[in-house]
Design a protein around this motif. Sequence first.
Motif, PDB file in Angstrom:
ATOM      1  N   ASP A  65       0.824  -1.217   0.000  1.00  0.00           N
ATOM      2  CA  ASP A  65       0.000   0.000   0.000  1.00  0.00           C
ATOM      3  C   ASP A  65       0.850   1.256   0.000  1.00  0.00           C
ATOM      4  OD1 ASP A  65      -2.727  -0.318  -0.280  1.00  0.00           O
ATOM      5  OD2 ASP A  65      -3.022  -0.913   1.803  1.00  0.00           O
ATOM      6  N   ALA A  66       1.922   1.252   0.785  1.00  0.00           N
ATOM      7  CA  ALA A  66       2.769   2.437   0.901  1.00  0.00           C
ATOM      8  C   ALA A  66       3.498   2.740  -0.397  1.00  0.00           C
ATOM      9  CB  ALA A  66       3.777   2.252   2.031  1.00  0.00           C
ATOM     10  N   VAL A  67       3.894   1.703  -1.107  1.00  0.00           N
ATOM     11  CA  VAL A  67       4.681   1.908  -2.329  1.00  0.00           C
ATOM     12  C   VAL A  67       3.797   2.313  -3.494  1.00  0.00           C
ATOM     13  CG1 VAL A  67       6.236   0.817  -4.000  1.00  0.00           C
ATOM     14  CG2 VAL A  67       6.476   0.312  -1.562  1.00  0.00           C
ATOM     15  N   VAL A  68       2.711   1.559  -3.708  1.00  0.00           N
ATOM     16  CA  VAL A  68       1.919   1.829  -4.910  1.00  0.00           C
ATOM     17  C   VAL A  68       0.433   1.530  -4.745  1.00  0.00           C
ATOM     18  CG1 VAL A  68       2.113  -0.459  -5.993  1.00  0.00           C
ATOM     19  CG2 VAL A  68       2.122   1.600  -7.449  1.00  0.00           C
ATOM     20  N   GLY A  69      -0.026   1.164  -3.581  1.00  0.00           N
ATOM     21  CA  GLY A  69      -1.427   0.817  -3.383  1.00  0.00           C
ATOM     22  C   GLY A  69      -1.705  -0.630  -3.754  1.00  0.00           C
ATOM     23  N   GLY A  70      -2.849  -1.132  -3.335  1.00  0.00           N
ATOM     24  CA  GLY A  70      -3.237  -2.502  -3.689  1.00  0.00           C
ATOM     25  C   GLY A  70      -2.975  -3.529  -2.616  1.00  0.00           C
ATOM     26  N   GLY A  71      -2.683  -3.090  -1.398  1.00  0.00           N
ATOM     27  CA  GLY A  71      -2.419  -4.039  -0.325  1.00  0.00           C
ATOM     28  C   GLY A  71      -3.609  -4.917   0.012  1.00  0.00           C
ATOM     29  N   GLY A  72      -4.815  -4.415  -0.264  1.00  0.00           N
ATOM     30  CA  GLY A  72      -6.013  -5.209  -0.007  1.00  0.00           C
ATOM     31  C   GLY A  72      -6.067  -6.485  -0.819  1.00  0.00           C
ATOM     32  N   LEU A  73      -5.357  -6.520  -1.967  1.00  0.00           N
ATOM     33  CA  LEU A  73      -5.302  -7.735  -2.772  1.00  0.00           C
ATOM     34  C   LEU A  73      -4.704  -8.899  -1.993  1.00  0.00           C
ATOM     35  CD1 LEU A  73      -3.954  -6.271  -6.139  1.00  0.00           C
ATOM     36  CD2 LEU A  73      -6.277  -7.039  -5.666  1.00  0.00           C
ATOM     37  N   LEU A  74      -3.850  -8.579  -1.035  1.00  0.00           N
ATOM     38  CA  LEU A  74      -3.222  -9.606  -0.213  1.00  0.00           C
ATOM     39  C   LEU A  74      -3.959  -9.801   1.110  1.00  0.00           C
ATOM     40  CD1 LEU A  74      -0.874 -11.531   0.480  1.00  0.00           C
ATOM     41  CD2 LEU A  74       0.395  -9.533   1.300  1.00  0.00           C
ATOM     42  N   LEU A  75      -4.298  -8.705   1.780  1.00  0.00           N
ATOM     43  CA  LEU A  75      -4.827  -8.807   3.140  1.00  0.00           C
ATOM     44  C   LEU A  75      -6.245  -9.364   3.183  1.00  0.00           C
ATOM     45  CD1 LEU A  75      -4.260  -8.407   6.080  1.00  0.00           C
ATOM     46  CD2 LEU A  75      -4.986  -6.032   5.890  1.00  0.00           C
ATOM     47  N   ALA A  82       1.761   7.847   5.234  1.00  0.00           N
ATOM     48  CA  ALA A  82       1.554   9.260   4.902  1.00  0.00           C
ATOM     49  C   ALA A  82       2.471  10.151   5.726  1.00  0.00           C
ATOM     50  CB  ALA A  82       0.089   9.637   5.131  1.00  0.00           C
ATOM     51  N   ALA A  83       2.592   9.851   7.022  1.00  0.00           N
ATOM     52  CA  ALA A  83       3.464  10.650   7.891  1.00  0.00           C
ATOM     53  C   ALA A  83       4.920  10.551   7.446  1.00  0.00           C
ATOM     54  CB  ALA A  83       3.322  10.178   9.337  1.00  0.00           C
ATOM     55  N   THR A  84       5.338   9.360   7.011  1.00  0.00           N
ATOM     56  CA  THR A  84       6.713   9.180   6.528  1.00  0.00           C
ATOM     57  C   THR A  84       6.955   9.990   5.269  1.00  0.00           C
ATOM     58  OG1 THR A  84       6.782   6.948   7.473  1.00  0.00           O
ATOM     59  CG2 THR A  84       8.412   7.469   5.776  1.00  0.00           C
ATOM     60  N   TYR A  85       6.006   9.926   4.337  1.00  0.00           N
ATOM     61  CA  TYR A  85       6.132  10.696   3.096  1.00  0.00           C
ATOM     62  C   TYR A  85       6.132  12.202   3.371  1.00  0.00           C
ATOM     63  CZ  TYR A  85       5.487   6.816  -0.235  1.00  0.00           C
ATOM     64  OH  TYR A  85       5.645   5.681  -0.992  1.00  0.00           O
ATOM     65  N   LEU A 143       6.264   9.231  -9.718  1.00  0.00           N
ATOM     66  CA  LEU A 143       5.523   8.154  -9.070  1.00  0.00           C
ATOM     67  C   LEU A 143       5.670   8.169  -7.549  1.00  0.00           C
ATOM     68  CD1 LEU A 143       6.160   5.246 -11.601  1.00  0.00           C
ATOM     69  CD2 LEU A 143       3.941   6.216 -10.991  1.00  0.00           C
ATOM     70  N   VAL A 144       6.814   8.571  -7.050  1.00  0.00           N
ATOM     71  CA  VAL A 144       7.008   8.629  -5.599  1.00  0.00           C
ATOM     72  C   VAL A 144       6.100   9.690  -4.989  1.00  0.00           C
ATOM     73  CG1 VAL A 144       8.639   9.121  -3.745  1.00  0.00           C
ATOM     74  CG2 VAL A 144       9.365   7.742  -5.690  1.00  0.00           C
ATOM     75  N   THR A 145       6.079  10.883  -5.594  1.00  0.00           N
ATOM     76  CA  THR A 145       5.227  11.958  -5.086  1.00  0.00           C
ATOM     77  C   THR A 145       3.751  11.604  -5.226  1.00  0.00           C
ATOM     78  OG1 THR A 145       6.924  13.561  -5.719  1.00  0.00           O
ATOM     79  CG2 THR A 145       4.730  14.423  -5.236  1.00  0.00           C
ATOM     80  N   ALA A 146       3.385  10.928  -6.332  1.00  0.00           N
ATOM     81  CA  ALA A 146       2.001  10.489  -6.512  1.00  0.00           C
ATOM     82  C   ALA A 146       1.604   9.505  -5.415  1.00  0.00           C
ATOM     83  CB  ALA A 146       1.823   9.853  -7.884  1.00  0.00           C
ATOM     84  N   SER A 147       2.514   8.582  -5.076  1.00  0.00           N
ATOM     85  CA  SER A 147       2.236   7.636  -3.991  1.00  0.00           C
ATOM     86  C   SER A 147       2.059   8.364  -2.669  1.00  0.00           C
ATOM     87  CB  SER A 147       3.370   6.607  -3.875  1.00  0.00           C
ATOM     88  OG  SER A 147       3.409   5.764  -4.995  1.00  0.00           O
ATOM     89  N   ALA A 148       2.880   9.382  -2.446  1.00  0.00           N
ATOM     90  CA  ALA A 148       2.787  10.156  -1.212  1.00  0.00           C
ATOM     91  C   ALA A 148       1.438  10.863  -1.109  1.00  0.00           C
ATOM     92  CB  ALA A 148       3.923  11.171  -1.147  1.00  0.00           C
ATOM     93  N   ARG A 173       9.624   4.402   3.161  1.00  0.00           N
ATOM     94  CA  ARG A 173      11.056   4.747   3.189  1.00  0.00           C
ATOM     95  C   ARG A 173      11.790   4.132   2.007  1.00  0.00           C
ATOM     96  NH1 ARG A 173      11.848   3.794   9.708  1.00  0.00           N
ATOM     97  NH2 ARG A 173      10.876   5.766  10.364  1.00  0.00           N
ATOM     98  N   MET A 174      11.424   2.901   1.634  1.00  0.00           N
ATOM     99  CA  MET A 174      12.059   2.274   0.468  1.00  0.00           C
ATOM    100  C   MET A 174      11.725   3.025  -0.809  1.00  0.00           C
ATOM    101  SD  MET A 174      11.764  -1.839   1.153  1.00  0.00           S
ATOM    102  CE  MET A 174      12.610  -2.199  -0.395  1.00  0.00           C
ATOM    103  N   ALA A 175      10.448   3.450  -0.956  1.00  0.00           N
ATOM    104  CA  ALA A 175      10.055   4.194  -2.145  1.00  0.00           C
ATOM    105  C   ALA A 175      10.812   5.520  -2.236  1.00  0.00           C
ATOM    106  CB  ALA A 175       8.543   4.446  -2.127  1.00  0.00           C
ATOM    107  N   LEU A 176      10.958   6.200  -1.098  1.00  0.00           N
ATOM    108  CA  LEU A 176      11.695   7.467  -1.080  1.00  0.00           C
ATOM    109  C   LEU A 176      13.165   7.256  -1.404  1.00  0.00           C
ATOM    110  CD1 LEU A 176      10.041   9.012   2.091  1.00  0.00           C
ATOM    111  CD2 LEU A 176       9.949   9.999  -0.206  1.00  0.00           C
ATOM    112  N   ARG A 177      13.730   6.180  -0.900  1.00  0.00           N
ATOM    113  CA  ARG A 177      15.159   5.929  -1.097  1.00  0.00           C
ATOM    114  C   ARG A 177      15.473   5.421  -2.510  1.00  0.00           C
ATOM    115  NH1 ARG A 177      15.711   2.601   2.662  1.00  0.00           N
ATOM    116  NH2 ARG A 177      15.943   0.651   1.548  1.00  0.00           N
ATOM    117  N   LYS A 178      14.633   4.526  -3.028  1.00  0.00           N
ATOM    118  CA  LYS A 178      14.929   3.890  -4.311  1.00  0.00           C
ATOM    119  C   LYS A 178      14.386   4.655  -5.510  1.00  0.00           C
ATOM    120  CE  LYS A 178      15.325  -0.811  -2.455  1.00  0.00           C
ATOM    121  NZ  LYS A 178      16.704  -1.051  -2.929  1.00  0.00           N
ATOM    122  N   GLY A 179      13.374   5.502  -5.304  1.00  0.00           N
ATOM    123  CA  GLY A 179      12.913   6.369  -6.370  1.00  0.00           C
ATOM    124  C   GLY A 179      11.845   5.774  -7.274  1.00  0.00           C
TER     125      GLY A 179
END
Length: 259
Positions: free
Chosen positions: A23-33, A65-68, A178-183, A227-233
């Motif tokens: 969810d934090a990286v790109v959304g869609g976590g509900g597909l798993l949970l 959201a707070a991390t972003y 994409l990083v800012t859009a995710s944020a 944090r990974m999305a922010l670091r890796k771009g």
Amino acid sequence: MPDISLTMLVVLCLAAAAAGWIDAVVGGGGLLLLPAMLLGLPHVPAAHILGTNKAVAIVGTTGAAATYLRKAPVDVRTAVRIGLVALAGSMGGAFFAAGISSEVLRPVIMVVLLGVAAFVLLRPSFGGTPADGPVTRARTVTAIVLVGGGIGFYDGLFGPGTGTFLVIALTAVLHLDLVTASANAKIVNVCTNGGALAMFAYQGTVLWRLAAVMAVFNLAGGMIGARMALRKGSEFVRGVLLVVVFSLVAKLAFDQWNA
């Protein structure tokens, strides 16, 4: 707390952590949970699964959201406006949901997702760098009305992949990377999850103690993912986006086949 084994509780907590990361990286976590909870808690009513999922997801989304917010150029004002419109749109979608067959919607959404995947693959520059200069007022209004209202309506009507569609739409309409859009999407998600959770709580369909345990892991996954999305771009986010899109297509195809 439902009567579940320690092993199943551990599995659900790990699924919550992984879903928070996605969810934090790109959304869609509900597909798993959601499938994990439906399989792991077969005797729990579906309404309680959905309500508990929202209680878990809002914690991880808020943490992401707070991390972003600390490190990404998030337009909180615009994101909140989109979120409020999306919340209203989801209520409208839910109103019409009873009259729409999911068997009709699934093929349409699969075609749209495959088109999105082709576009992202054929346009390597998509979401790579933000547009120069400030976002115009026209684009901001378009994002609030069309992205918020349209995707919110889809969320209430059908739902799967809403977070992913939100990231793609914000990237396209506001010319964000994409990083800012995710944020920005995380702010919108907090609004929509909060509205849905309030309704589930009012209906008494939230397993609060189970949600509290799973939410800790979802929060950790969400903060790590951000944090990974922010670091890796953006290239990293783009890769995860494609994986999630194809996973969603596979799930919808499986559901359609078994309908």
